[in-house]
Structures are given as structure tokens and as C-alpha cells.
Design an enzyme around this catalytic site. Structure first.
Site, short mmCIF file in Angstrom:
data_model
loop_
_atom_site.label_atom_id
_atom_site.label_comp_id
_atom_site.label_asym_id
_atom_site.label_seq_id
_atom_site.Cartn_x
_atom_site.Cartn_y
_atom_site.Cartn_z
CG ASP A 342 -2.81 127.23 -55.25
OD1 ASP A 342 -2.74 128.45 -55.47
OD2 ASP A 342 -3.81 126.68 -54.76
CD GLU A 378 -0.45 131.23 -53.72
OE1 GLU A 378 -1.05 132.26 -54.10
OE2 GLU A 378 -0.98 130.10 -53.72
#
Length: 702
Positions: A342, A378
Site C-alpha cells: 500500500d 501501489e
């Protein structure tokens, strides 16, 4: 109670069958107490007197699995110098393998008084916070082996443990919303029939429900609020939270592996649940605040490139060690097959800028364990210069946000050159080829947990996040969505038919694109969140997947597309197209060719027209450049992909020199999409009328 010196490594609590070794790093502490917690609310304090390289440690004979514990750190409380030690706060072990209980929010878990933030708060947090748990590391893995599915065979299914299993009618009530639910045969059967090879789980590291959300009657449903990087989240366990969550998670991984499904974890190493200077003191902040967090020029405050209040200090060797130890633990002890990072751009920030050669990536590159699993970035964060799609090192794959945006724009009719769409369709060579990566570096997706579901993408022009309690101010405002003529629910048959067609267009495009496809859970059932594009706090039926009795035509269409891709290597190439004939073959045709709807080769003017919305793509199955696993030549059927993203029907002419006989295998204008091998035959030079906003695929046998 006997207390022996113990060892400084490994960090955390390590049970050896006769007792437990405890070790915790802190450079800020004057002294550290290990607190063994008892069920009657009392605790036994053991001072960790031994210290090696700022690691305090002790071995306590007789401490068994299931024992709850925490640390009390005595030291300076001086926020002006970034120091926030406070022995009144029971702190989680950063290396805890399991966590019991939950936070009961109140002033007790904060290091300051609400009415006087500058004054230290000495209220005892122990009755109000979570506890670390000693676990039994032994587990019978049997003959478990990682599937090690190669990227060109991979189909990723992003899912939430609770959201996927909470409403499945075949699951017993006690297994819904749990790791055991993931392992249930009914869930695994659905995934295998769909053709899924990897289950990407939204955060399962122990996380915290934010104080603000709890006060609003909501919760941190998504889980991007980690407090324990080694512990599986206890609320997803059906058996208990005294270490049972570890066994249950391992059992789920073992069951998924038996079905050939990899497990990828969405991990949040960029920040923690302790927030900014006004956040709670739960672990890192009280153990050694300046060693764990990026502090601002004024050390009372935190540098925040994540939008969550804090960022971990990636130039600290102790933070890097913790992250690498965590990653290795999940691979070696929990048997997971990869990670999706993330806000991964934050991991590259050693100082201010995003540095693709930062220490973290160097460590991953040389690590003999972590470097061998799937690593997905990401590739953005909210800091300056944080959008880094295409800029990660060669070992990594990336969520391709440019793919998502380009495909959405094409099908909603937004002006954009066909050249960009062609690049996204063929693996985004403009992003990945220059550093030696291949099409498989691109994780292609149209939807994910963050944003509209696929059904909502074709049903709403605007977000509708009122249920989140933020006045609809949260969530992305520019969604590249189109409601097809009516906002939200409608009975208009024309609008509904167009929405269904657009849904098929997106799924078909995803499966026909070079790279690695990722499906968001529930899109195969047209799952809706009623226009909420930021359901992070909605732990209810708005977010949970509703399992219909019959999956219907959409599920069957997606299965058709997934298996079409699986069966044809020309649709999942490992190398970029060359745009020319391949040497060593007797085929004079290029490996790929591009045509206007009239069947003429595309010109530069055609490519540069931002209003163009239709084209034909020829994929030559006789010109695959990469060899098979034993060096053999790979051949396949050839395909013509015809895209009509315009608002009206268009005549398409089958190119004259690229095959005499074709069969229609996909037509998104039809409700069922047509199964491979059952469609009508067409010849070279024939004309096909493609309905507005539809996609047709023709197949020619090798």
C-alpha cells in the site's frame, strides 16, 4: 518467578517449548518492564535488565502460548525532542505474533490530556488497550507447497476476508467473516471455477478501529490502519484470539494452496495506527518515537506522506529490519506467496523525494526469501512527487493506474488518443520496457476496493458517500465513470442494457490485455455499493458481497473470458510485441497489426486523433517470440479484437491479408457474450456491424 538473561534475537516473544524469550528494541528508554497479564486484571512486572545494542531482553521459564503481555517503557517524555515515553501506557510488542482484545477508546490510551495537550497523561492504559500474545509456532503444514504460479498464468482476485465470506449462504454462521470462511470448500470452488490463481487479501495485519469512526458508529472496515506487522487480525478468527488466529490463518493458506490458489497480502508498512501528535500511544510511539517515525523539523510533529498522520522512518535501520523480518515471517512461517504494498512510494522516501534506489528496495533485491515471492507496488502516495507508476525497480510489478484510467476513458467516450489505449492493451511498454521489465510488470485493473465497484462505475456519475459521515467530501471526485443515462437505480431497459454491455466491455478488455489481470471481488456478480466510492468504514451489507443463488450471465461471461485467456498464450505474452514478423518462422505477418474499422492499416493521423474511438487489433498466434519452458516454439490461434467505443453502431471490415476464415467467439453486445467456438463464421473482407459501445473477438485456428 525465575528470570534468565535470555537472548537479544529474535525480537519479540519466542516460545521454545519450556518458556519464552522476550526481546524489544528501544534506544529511548531508561528501563523497560515486561508485564505478564492475568485474567483477573492484575499483572506481573519483569524488568528487562539485559541490553545488547539497545535490545532489552529476558527469558522467562514456564511462560506458555496464550500468555498475554505488554511493555511499559520508562524514559523521557519530551515531545519537543520527539520523545514520548510513558510507563503508564501498556505497549504492544512491535514483533507480537498475535494480539488479543481491542482498544476501548478514552483518554487513558493517549499520552496527553484532551483539555491540555501539552501536559503528560499518566492514566493507566492497560484496562483499555490490546495485549500481545505468546504463540505456539508449531503447525502441521503436511505437504504444503507454494503454487508458484508464473505471472503469465496469474489471475488475481482482490478480496476482503469479511466482505467475501460474510453472506455466503453455504457457510455456517460461525465461519462467516473469518479466515476459516476463506478455506470453506464453497468459497474455494467459486474461485477455482472462475479461474482465479491468486487471492489478494485486503489487510490482515492487526489493525485498529479509529477513535473517530467508533464515535460515529462506524469502523475501519478496510483495515489500512496497522498496529501489528506480524499478527493476523484477531477479529477475523472464529476460534479465539489467544493465538488461535495464527493457526486459523495458516489453515486457510494450506487449504487455498491445496486448490492451487496463491495468497497475496495487501500490506501497510508506510504508517501505523498511532496517527499524528494527537494520536494514541499504543506501541511504537511510546517505545522509541524518533526511531520509528519520520518527525518534522519541529519534532513534536510528524511528516505525513500517507494522509494518515504519520509515516514510518524508512532510513532507520530498525524500521527496515522490522519490515524485512515481517515479510520473511509471513513467507516462511505463514506460507504466503506475495505482497501488495500500500502507498509503496512512501517506502522509497528516505528523506523527501521518492528514490527508486532507496535502502528498502536494495534490501528486498538481495533478500533470499522476499525476493522470490510476488512483489506488487501501489506506486503512489499523497506526498509531493508521489505518483510513480512505471518507476519501480525491475523485480517489482505495479498496480497500473494509467491502465485503469485509459480503459475507463475509452469506454465512457472521453477524448483520448488511441495510441495510449494501444499501449495499455499491449502491456504498457512505455512504462516498463526501458528498465528491462516485461508486460507482466503491469497489474491491470479497472476497479479495486478503492473507488466504485464495476457496477457502480457504469451506474453513477457522482460519488454518493453520505453514509460515511463526512458530508460526501471524502473519496475521489474524478472517477472517470458514466451512468449510461440515469444516476443510480433505474427501470429504463435501455439504460440497463447499456450498463450490462459496458460491464462486459470492461471485463473483456481486462482479460484481452497483456499483463496480469486483477478482478475486484463481487464484480462478477455486479456488486453495488450504491455509489459509495470510499466504503472504508462500512462494515455492513453495503460492502459485503451478496452471493446470488445463480451467478447469472455475467459470471458465466467472466468465466469465459478468464478461461479464453488461460487457454491462449497469445493473450498473455511474456514479452512485448515487436511490431514485425518474428525471425525463425515462416509467417510473413507481423506479430501484431492495427487497423481502422475499414480494415486499413492505421496511420499516424489515425493514432493521434483524440476523437477516434474504434479500431481492430490483429494478434498473430504464429509469431510468439518467447519459447516454452523447454525451449520449444509456442504457437497459438490468431485473434482479431474489434473495439467500437463510439456512441453508434459501426461497420467493421475483416482485414483482407491476415486470415481467410474466422469465427466470432466474443460479442459483448449479446447478453451471454457468446462462448468460444459457438459463434458465426466470417471471411476475409467480410463486414460486421458492431453495436454501439461493444467489443467483438474473432478467432482463427493455428
Amino acid at each position: 518467578m525465575q528470570v534468565w538473561p535470555g537472548e537479544a534475537y529474535p525480537l519479540g516473544a519466542t516460545y521454545d517449548g519450556a518458556g519464552t524469550n522476550f526481546a524489544v528494541f528501544t534506544e529511548a528508554a531508561d528501563r523497560v518492564e515486561l508485564c505478564l497479564l492475568h485474567d483477573d486484571g492484575s499483572e506481573t512486572a519483569v524488568e528487562l535488565r539485559e541490553s545488547d545494542a539497545f535490545v532489552r531482553h529476558a527469558y522467562v521459564p514456564g511462560v506458555m502460548p496464550g500468555q498475554r503481555y505488554g511493555f511499559r517503557v520508562h524514559g523521557p517524555y519530551d515531545p519537543g525532542r520527539g520523545l514520548r515515553c510513558n510507563a503508564a501506557k501498556l505497549l504492544l510488542d512491535p514483533y507480537a505474533k498475535a494480539v488479543g482484545g481491542s482498544v476501548r477508546w478514552g483518554e487513558e490510551v493517549y499520552g496527553y490530556h484532551f483539555d491540555a495537550p501539552e501536559r503528560r497523561n499518566d492514566l493507566d492504559s492497560a484496562p483499555h488497550t490490546m495485549a500481545s500474545v505468546v504463540i505456539n509456532p508449531y503447525f502441521d503444514w503436511g505437504d504444503d507447497r507454494p503454487p508458484r504460479t508464473e505471472y503469465h498464468h496469474t489471475v488475481i482476485y482482490e478480496a476482503h476476508v469479511k466482505g467475501l465470506t460474510m453472506r455466503h449462504p453455504a457457510l455456517p454462521e460461525e465461519l462467516r467473516g473469518t479466515y476459516a470462511g476463506l478455506a470453506h470448500p464453497a468459497v474455494i470452488e467459486h474461485l477455482t471455477k472462475l479461474g482465479v490463481t491468486a487471492l489478494e487479501l485486503m489487510p490482515v495485519h492487526q489493525f485498529v478501529n479509529d477513535h473517530r469512526l467508533v464515535d460515529l458508529g462506524l469502523s475501519n472496515y478496510w483495515g489500512y490502519n496497522t498496529i501489528g506487522f506480524f499478527a493476523p487480525h484477531n477479529a477475523y478468527a472464529s476460534w479465539g484470539d489467544r493465538g488461535q488466529q495464527v493457526l486459523e490463518f495458516k489453515s486457510a493458506v494450506r487449504a487455498l494452496h491445496e486448490a492451487g490458489i496463491e495468497v497475496i497480502l495487501d500490506v501497510v508498512y508506510n504508517h501505523t495506527a498511532e496517527g499524528n501528535h494527537l494520536g494514541p500511544t499504543l506501541s511504537f510511539k511510546g517505545i522509541d518515537n524518533p526511531s520509528y517515525y519520520r518527525l518534522a523539523d519541529d519534532p513534536r510533529y510528524y511528516t505525513d506522506t500517507t494522509g494518515t498522520g504519520n509515516s514510518l522512518l524508512m532510513r532507520s535501520p530498525h524500521v527496515l529490519q522490522m519490515i524485512m523480518d515481517s515479510l520473511r515471517y509471513w513467507v516462511t512461517e505463514m506460507h504466503v506467496d506475495g505482497f501488495r504494498f500500500d502507498l509503496a512510494a512512501t517506502l522509497a522516501r528516505q528523506f523527501h523525494e521518492v528514490d527508486r534506489l532507496s535502502s528498502f528496495f536494495d534490501l528486498v533485491q538481495q533478500d533470499p526469501v522476499v525476493s522470490q515471492v510476488k512483489l506488487i507496488a501501489e506506486p503512489w502516495d499523497v506526498g509531493e512527487g508521489g505518483y510513480q507508476v512505471g518507476n519501480f525497480p525491475p523485480l517489482w510489478t505495479e498496480w497500473n493506474g494509467k491502465y485503469r484510467d485509459t480503459v475507463r476513458d475509452l469506454w465512457r467516450g472521453e477524448p483520448r488518443t488511441l495510441a495510449e489505449f494501444a499501449s495499455r492493451l499491449t502491456g504498457s511498454s512505455d512504462l516498463y520496457q526501458d528498465d528491462g521489465r516485461r508486460p507482466l510488470a503491469s497489474i491491470n485493473f479497472v476497479t479495486c476496493h478503492d473507488g466504485f465497484t464495476l457496477r457502480d462505475l457504469v451506474s453513477y456519475d457522482e460519488k454518493h458517500n453520505e453514509a460515511n459521515g463526512e458530508g460526501n467530501r471524502d473519496g475521489e471526485g474524478h472517477n472517470r465513470s458514466w451512468n449510461c443515462g440515469a444516476e443510480g437505480d433505474t427501470g429504463d431497459p435501455g439504460v440497463l442494457a447499456l450498463r450490462d454491455r459496458q460491464t462486459r466491455n470492461f471485463l473483456a478488455t481486462l482479460m484481452l490485455s497483456q499483463g496480469v489481470p486483477m478482478i475486484s471481488h463481487g464484480d462478477e456478480f455486479a456488486r453495488t455499493q450504491l455509489g459509495n466510492n470510499n466504503a472504508y468504514c462500512q462494515d455492513n451489507e453495503l460492502s459485503w458481497l451478496h452471493w446470488p443463488e445463480d451467478g447469472g450471465e455475467l459470471l458465466e461471461f467472466l468465466r469465459t473470458m478468464v478461461w479464453l485467456r488461460r487457454d491462449h498464450p497469445v493473450l498473455r505474452r511474456r514479452r512485448f510485441f515487436h511490431g514485425r514478423p518474428v525471425e525463425g518462422t515462416h509467417d510473413e505477418l507481423s506479430d501484431i497489426a492495427w487497423f481502422t474499422p475499414e480494415g486499413a492499416e492505421m496511420t499516424q493521423r489515425d493514432w493521434n486523433s483524440a476523437r477516434a474511438s474504434a479500431l481492430t487489433v490483429f494478434l498473430n498466434g504464429n509469431a510468439i517470440s518467447e519459447p516454452g519452458p523447454r525451449g520449444e516454439r509456442i504457437t497459438d490461434d490468431s485473434f482479431l479484437l474489434m473495439f467500437n467505443a463510439s456512441p453508434g453502431p459501426l461497420d467493421f471490415r475483416v482485414p483482407v491479408h491476415h486470415g481467410r476464415q474466422w469465427r466470432v467467439v466474443v460479442d459483448t453486445a449479446r447478453p451471454e457474450g457468446i462462448a468460444p467456438g459457438s459463434g458465426p463464421k466470417v471471411g476475409a473482407g467480410d463486414r460486421l456491424v458492431l453495436a454501439d459501445r461493444s467489443l467483438t473477438v474473432l478467432q482463427r485456428p493455428a
